[in-house]
Motif scaffolding. Sequence first.
Motif, mmCIF file in Angstrom:
data_model
loop_
_atom_site.group_PDB
_atom_site.id
_atom_site.type_symbol
_atom_site.label_atom_id
_atom_site.label_comp_id
_atom_site.label_asym_id
_atom_site.label_seq_id
_atom_site.Cartn_x
_atom_site.Cartn_y
_atom_site.Cartn_z
ATOM 1 N N ASN A 161 21.664 30.136 5.689
ATOM 2 C CA ASN A 161 22.441 30.844 4.603
ATOM 3 C C ASN A 161 23.063 32.093 5.166
ATOM 4 N N ALA A 162 23.338 32.131 6.664
ATOM 5 C CA ALA A 162 23.851 33.158 7.239
ATOM 6 C C ALA A 162 25.111 33.433 6.704
ATOM 7 N N LEU A 163 26.282 32.283 6.686
ATOM 8 C CA LEU A 163 27.442 32.313 6.228
ATOM 9 C C LEU A 163 27.639 32.822 4.790
ATOM 10 N N GLU A 164 26.816 32.231 3.949
ATOM 11 C CA GLU A 164 26.805 32.741 2.300
ATOM 12 C C GLU A 164 26.408 34.209 2.465
ATOM 13 N N VAL A 165 25.356 34.789 3.202
ATOM 14 C CA VAL A 165 25.194 36.262 3.243
ATOM 15 C C VAL A 165 26.491 37.033 3.599
ATOM 16 N N HIS A 166 27.301 36.698 4.658
ATOM 17 C CA HIS A 166 28.407 37.458 4.861
ATOM 18 C C HIS A 166 29.526 37.366 3.896
ATOM 19 N N ILE A 167 29.743 36.294 3.313
ATOM 20 C CA ILE A 167 30.753 36.169 2.274
ATOM 21 C C ILE A 167 30.320 36.743 1.095
ATOM 22 N N SER A 168 28.880 36.857 0.711
ATOM 23 C CA SER A 168 28.662 37.614 -0.378
ATOM 24 C C SER A 168 28.706 39.008 -0.223
ATOM 25 N N SER A 169 28.457 39.578 1.062
ATOM 26 C CA SER A 169 28.767 40.661 1.522
ATOM 27 C C SER A 169 30.238 41.228 1.446
ATOM 28 N N LEU A 170 31.250 40.372 1.655
ATOM 29 C CA LEU A 170 32.479 40.529 1.572
ATOM 30 C C LEU A 170 32.990 40.710 0.206
ATOM 31 N N ARG A 171 32.824 39.931 -0.585
ATOM 32 C CA ARG A 171 32.905 39.920 -1.882
ATOM 33 C C ARG A 171 32.366 41.111 -2.685
ATOM 34 N N ARG A 172 31.258 41.685 -2.194
ATOM 35 C CA ARG A 172 30.788 42.856 -2.901
ATOM 36 C C ARG A 172 31.555 44.154 -2.307
ATOM 37 N N LYS A 173 31.960 44.090 -1.058
ATOM 38 C CA LYS A 173 32.786 45.107 -0.509
ATOM 39 C C LYS A 173 34.221 45.159 -1.137
ATOM 40 N N LEU A 174 34.985 43.988 -0.983
ATOM 41 C CA LEU A 174 36.225 43.817 -1.289
ATOM 42 C C LEU A 174 36.728 43.050 -2.381
ATOM 43 N N GLY A 175 35.909 42.544 -3.161
ATOM 44 C CA GLY A 175 36.440 41.977 -4.607
ATOM 45 C C GLY A 175 35.951 40.534 -4.559
ATOM 46 N N ARG A 176 35.242 40.370 -5.967
ATOM 47 C CA ARG A 176 34.603 38.817 -5.993
ATOM 48 C C ARG A 176 35.609 37.758 -5.976
ATOM 49 N N ASP A 177 36.922 38.013 -6.028
ATOM 50 C CA ASP A 177 37.856 36.984 -6.138
ATOM 51 C C ASP A 177 38.576 36.910 -4.766
ATOM 52 N N LEU A 178 38.221 37.489 -3.842
ATOM 53 C CA LEU A 178 39.014 37.492 -2.614
ATOM 54 C C LEU A 178 38.849 36.334 -2.012
ATOM 55 N N ILE A 179 37.488 35.651 -1.934
ATOM 56 C CA ILE A 179 37.195 34.354 -1.193
ATOM 57 C C ILE A 179 36.953 33.436 -2.243
ATOM 58 N N GLU A 180 37.482 32.291 -2.372
ATOM 59 C CA GLU A 180 37.373 31.189 -3.149
ATOM 60 C C GLU A 180 36.432 30.216 -2.690
ATOM 61 N N THR A 181 35.340 29.656 -3.107
ATOM 62 C CA THR A 181 34.427 28.752 -2.909
ATOM 63 C C THR A 181 35.065 27.260 -3.307
ATOM 64 N N VAL A 182 35.330 26.605 -2.571
ATOM 65 C CA VAL A 182 35.950 25.122 -3.142
ATOM 66 C C VAL A 182 34.742 24.170 -3.063
ATOM 67 N N ARG A 183 33.933 24.037 -4.168
ATOM 68 C CA ARG A 183 32.648 23.358 -4.195
ATOM 69 C C ARG A 183 32.851 21.797 -3.340
ATOM 70 N N GLY A 184 31.745 21.797 -2.353
ATOM 71 C CA GLY A 184 31.722 20.566 -1.622
ATOM 72 C C GLY A 184 32.746 20.356 -0.379
ATOM 73 N N LEU A 185 33.410 21.357 -0.257
ATOM 74 C CA LEU A 185 34.551 21.494 0.716
ATOM 75 C C LEU A 185 34.485 22.549 1.528
ATOM 76 N N GLY A 186 34.476 23.678 1.228
ATOM 77 C CA GLY A 186 34.331 25.154 1.960
ATOM 78 C C GLY A 186 34.909 26.127 1.142
ATOM 79 N N TYR A 187 35.709 27.140 1.854
ATOM 80 C CA TYR A 187 36.187 28.442 1.542
ATOM 81 C C TYR A 187 37.517 28.440 1.666
ATOM 82 N N ARG A 188 38.121 29.397 0.710
ATOM 83 C CA ARG A 188 39.640 29.543 0.923
ATOM 84 C C ARG A 188 40.008 31.051 0.528
ATOM 85 N N PHE A 189 40.966 31.442 1.560
ATOM 86 C CA PHE A 189 41.485 32.736 1.147
ATOM 87 C C PHE A 189 42.890 32.577 0.785
ATOM 88 N N GLU A 190 43.413 33.214 -0.414
ATOM 89 C CA GLU A 190 44.688 33.204 -0.634
ATOM 90 C C GLU A 190 45.547 34.416 -0.934
#
Length: 218
Positions: A187-216
Amino acid sequence: MRLLLIEDDDILGEGLRDYLRAEGHGVDWFRCLKAADAARNEPFDALLVDWQLPDGSGLDWLRARRAHGDSTPALMLTARDRLVDRVQGLDSGADDYLVKPFAPEELAARLRAICRRGAGAPAARVTAGAVTIDLHARAAYRDEQRVDLTAREWTVLEALTLRAGRIVPKGDLERLVHGFDSEISSNALEVHISSLRRKLGRDLIETVRGLGYRFEPT
Protein backbone atom coordinates in the motif's frame (compact mmCIF):
# COMPACT_ATOMS: atom_id res chain seq x y z
CA MET A 1 12.74 11.28 -12.46
CA ARG A 2 13.59 7.63 -12.83
CA LEU A 3 16.80 7.18 -14.80
CA LEU A 4 18.45 4.21 -16.50
CA LEU A 5 22.24 4.48 -16.34
CA ILE A 6 24.45 2.09 -18.33
CA GLU A 7 28.12 2.67 -17.45
CA ASP A 8 30.84 0.05 -16.97
CA ASP A 9 33.34 2.28 -15.14
CA ASP A 10 32.71 1.59 -11.45
CA ILE A 11 34.05 4.92 -10.20
CA LEU A 12 32.11 7.01 -12.72
CA GLY A 13 28.96 4.91 -12.44
CA GLU A 14 28.91 5.02 -8.65
CA GLY A 15 29.63 8.74 -8.64
CA LEU A 16 26.84 9.53 -11.10
CA ARG A 17 24.38 7.26 -9.30
CA ASP A 18 25.09 8.88 -5.93
CA TYR A 19 25.03 12.43 -7.32
CA LEU A 20 21.75 11.95 -9.18
CA ARG A 21 20.12 10.24 -6.21
CA ALA A 22 21.20 13.16 -4.03
CA GLU A 23 19.43 15.38 -6.57
CA GLY A 24 16.24 13.44 -5.89
CA HIS A 25 16.21 11.09 -8.88
CA GLY A 26 15.76 7.34 -8.90
CA VAL A 27 18.69 5.63 -10.65
CA ASP A 28 18.92 2.04 -11.91
CA TRP A 29 22.61 1.47 -12.72
CA PHE A 30 23.82 -1.38 -14.94
CA ARG A 31 27.38 -2.13 -16.04
CA CYS A 32 26.57 -3.87 -19.33
CA LEU A 33 23.84 -4.08 -21.97
CA LYS A 34 22.80 -7.63 -21.07
CA ALA A 35 22.09 -6.60 -17.49
CA ALA A 36 20.23 -3.48 -18.66
CA ASP A 37 18.00 -5.62 -20.88
CA ALA A 38 16.51 -7.11 -17.71
CA ALA A 39 14.84 -3.71 -17.33
CA ARG A 40 13.80 -3.30 -20.97
CA ASN A 41 10.09 -3.23 -20.10
CA GLU A 42 10.53 -0.90 -17.13
CA PRO A 43 9.32 2.72 -17.39
CA PHE A 44 12.07 5.37 -17.36
CA ASP A 45 12.07 9.15 -17.76
CA ALA A 46 15.52 9.26 -19.39
CA LEU A 47 18.39 7.02 -20.49
CA LEU A 48 22.08 7.70 -19.77
CA VAL A 49 24.12 5.37 -21.97
CA ASP A 50 27.87 4.84 -22.35
CA TRP A 51 28.87 4.26 -25.99
CA GLN A 52 31.53 1.57 -25.48
CA LEU A 53 30.45 -1.21 -23.15
CA PRO A 54 31.97 -4.65 -22.40
CA ASP A 55 29.30 -6.52 -24.35
CA GLY A 56 28.61 -4.14 -27.22
CA SER A 57 27.82 -0.66 -28.43
CA GLY A 58 25.50 1.49 -26.37
CA LEU A 59 24.74 3.42 -29.54
CA ASP A 60 23.59 0.24 -31.35
CA TRP A 61 21.48 -0.62 -28.29
CA LEU A 62 19.85 2.82 -28.39
CA ARG A 63 19.33 2.62 -32.16
CA ALA A 64 17.47 -0.69 -31.69
CA ARG A 65 15.21 0.83 -29.02
CA ARG A 66 14.39 3.73 -31.34
CA ALA A 67 13.56 1.27 -34.12
CA HIS A 68 11.02 -0.35 -31.77
CA GLY A 69 9.34 2.99 -31.06
CA ASP A 70 11.01 3.94 -27.77
CA SER A 71 11.18 7.75 -27.60
CA THR A 72 12.55 8.05 -24.05
CA PRO A 73 15.00 11.00 -23.91
CA ALA A 74 18.58 9.69 -24.13
CA LEU A 75 21.97 11.17 -23.32
CA MET A 76 25.04 9.44 -24.80
CA LEU A 77 28.15 9.36 -22.59
CA THR A 78 31.46 8.77 -24.37
CA ALA A 79 35.14 9.58 -24.62
CA ARG A 80 34.78 10.01 -28.38
CA ASP A 81 35.10 13.71 -29.14
CA ARG A 82 35.43 13.82 -32.94
CA LEU A 83 32.80 15.70 -34.92
CA VAL A 84 31.96 12.59 -36.93
CA ASP A 85 31.28 10.68 -33.69
CA ARG A 86 29.02 13.40 -32.31
CA VAL A 87 27.07 13.51 -35.56
CA GLN A 88 26.73 9.72 -35.62
CA GLY A 89 25.51 9.67 -32.03
CA LEU A 90 22.86 12.30 -32.60
CA ASP A 91 21.74 10.78 -35.91
CA SER A 92 21.41 7.35 -34.29
CA GLY A 93 18.86 8.43 -31.69
CA ALA A 94 20.68 10.25 -28.90
CA ASP A 95 19.06 13.53 -27.84
CA ASP A 96 22.37 14.88 -26.59
CA TYR A 97 26.02 13.87 -26.40
CA LEU A 98 28.38 14.41 -23.47
CA VAL A 99 32.14 13.88 -23.79
CA LYS A 100 34.07 12.42 -20.85
CA PRO A 101 35.39 13.73 -18.52
CA PHE A 102 32.48 15.94 -17.52
CA ALA A 103 31.14 17.57 -14.38
CA PRO A 104 28.01 15.91 -12.92
CA GLU A 105 26.39 19.35 -12.75
CA GLU A 106 26.64 19.61 -16.55
CA LEU A 107 25.16 16.15 -16.97
CA ALA A 108 22.23 17.12 -14.72
CA ALA A 109 21.65 20.31 -16.72
CA ARG A 110 21.75 18.47 -20.05
CA LEU A 111 19.40 15.86 -18.61
CA ARG A 112 16.89 18.56 -17.68
CA ALA A 113 17.22 20.04 -21.17
CA ILE A 114 16.54 16.83 -23.10
CA CYS A 115 13.57 16.05 -20.88
CA ARG A 116 12.14 19.53 -21.52
CA ARG A 117 12.49 18.93 -25.26
CA GLY A 118 10.92 15.47 -25.09
CA ALA A 119 7.74 14.82 -27.02
CA GLY A 120 4.78 15.96 -24.98
CA ALA A 121 6.98 17.24 -22.16
CA PRO A 122 5.14 19.66 -19.87
CA ALA A 123 6.23 23.24 -19.28
CA ALA A 124 8.56 23.99 -16.38
CA ARG A 125 5.60 25.28 -14.33
CA VAL A 126 2.33 23.38 -14.47
CA THR A 127 -0.94 24.64 -12.96
CA ALA A 128 -3.93 22.64 -11.76
CA GLY A 129 -6.49 24.83 -10.04
CA ALA A 130 -4.87 26.40 -6.98
CA VAL A 131 -1.79 24.17 -7.31
CA THR A 132 1.38 25.08 -9.19
CA ILE A 133 4.12 22.51 -9.79
CA ASP A 134 7.59 23.80 -10.61
CA LEU A 135 9.54 20.94 -12.17
CA HIS A 136 12.82 22.85 -12.26
CA ALA A 137 12.68 23.97 -8.63
CA ARG A 138 11.24 20.58 -7.63
CA ALA A 139 8.56 22.32 -5.61
CA ALA A 140 4.77 22.45 -5.32
CA TYR A 141 2.66 25.45 -4.29
CA ARG A 142 -0.95 25.70 -3.16
CA ASP A 143 -2.52 29.16 -3.18
CA GLU A 144 0.99 30.49 -3.86
CA GLN A 145 2.32 28.95 -0.63
CA ARG A 146 5.04 26.33 -0.90
CA VAL A 147 3.94 22.92 0.38
CA ASP A 148 6.39 20.64 2.16
CA LEU A 149 6.58 17.27 0.41
CA THR A 150 8.65 14.23 1.27
CA ALA A 151 11.09 12.92 -1.33
CA ARG A 152 8.72 10.06 -2.21
CA GLU A 153 5.69 12.36 -2.46
CA TRP A 154 7.58 14.64 -4.83
CA THR A 155 8.69 11.68 -6.94
CA VAL A 156 5.08 10.50 -7.31
CA LEU A 157 3.91 14.01 -8.20
CA GLU A 158 6.76 14.53 -10.67
CA ALA A 159 6.13 11.18 -12.39
CA LEU A 160 2.45 12.02 -12.87
CA THR A 161 3.19 15.60 -13.99
CA LEU A 162 5.69 14.41 -16.61
CA ARG A 163 2.88 12.21 -17.95
CA ALA A 164 0.11 14.78 -17.56
CA GLY A 165 -3.18 13.80 -19.16
CA ARG A 166 -2.23 10.13 -19.43
CA ILE A 167 -3.29 7.22 -17.26
CA VAL A 168 -0.22 5.84 -15.50
CA PRO A 169 -0.72 2.19 -14.50
CA LYS A 170 -0.21 1.53 -10.80
CA GLY A 171 2.63 -0.92 -11.45
CA ASP A 172 4.47 1.55 -13.69
CA LEU A 173 4.08 4.32 -11.13
CA GLU A 174 5.39 2.07 -8.35
CA ARG A 175 8.48 1.22 -10.40
CA LEU A 176 9.02 4.86 -11.41
CA VAL A 177 8.98 5.81 -7.75
CA HIS A 178 10.77 2.89 -6.12
CA GLY A 179 13.04 1.58 -8.86
CA PHE A 180 13.67 -1.76 -10.51
CA ASP A 181 14.98 -3.81 -7.60
CA SER A 182 13.40 -2.11 -4.60
CA GLU A 183 10.96 -3.92 -2.37
CA ILE A 184 7.58 -2.20 -2.43
CA SER A 185 4.99 -2.61 0.30
CA SER A 186 1.50 -3.37 -0.96
CA ASN A 187 0.00 0.00 0.00
CA ALA A 188 3.04 2.34 -0.21
CA LEU A 189 1.85 4.09 -3.36
CA GLU A 190 -1.65 4.64 -2.00
CA VAL A 191 -0.14 6.20 1.14
CA HIS A 192 1.90 8.67 -0.95
CA ILE A 193 -1.08 9.61 -3.12
CA SER A 194 -3.36 10.01 -0.10
CA SER A 195 -0.82 12.35 1.46
CA LEU A 196 -0.52 14.38 -1.76
CA ARG A 197 -4.29 14.77 -1.92
CA ARG A 198 -4.38 15.90 1.70
CA LYS A 199 -1.67 18.50 1.13
CA LEU A 200 -2.59 19.69 -2.37
CA GLY A 201 -6.27 18.90 -2.85
CA ARG A 202 -8.39 15.79 -3.24
CA ASP A 203 -9.08 16.40 -6.92
CA LEU A 204 -5.43 16.77 -7.95
CA ILE A 205 -4.87 13.08 -8.74
CA GLU A 206 -7.62 11.03 -10.33
CA THR A 207 -7.94 7.32 -9.63
CA VAL A 208 -8.99 5.51 -12.80
CA ARG A 209 -10.43 2.35 -11.34
CA GLY A 210 -8.71 -0.79 -12.55
CA LEU A 211 -6.21 1.15 -14.66
CA GLY A 212 -4.11 3.54 -12.58
CA TYR A 213 -3.80 7.25 -11.84
CA ARG A 214 -3.97 10.44 -13.86
CA PHE A 215 -2.97 14.06 -13.30
CA GLU A 216 -4.77 16.59 -15.51
CA PRO A 217 -3.44 20.17 -15.55
CA THR A 218 -5.77 23.10 -16.25
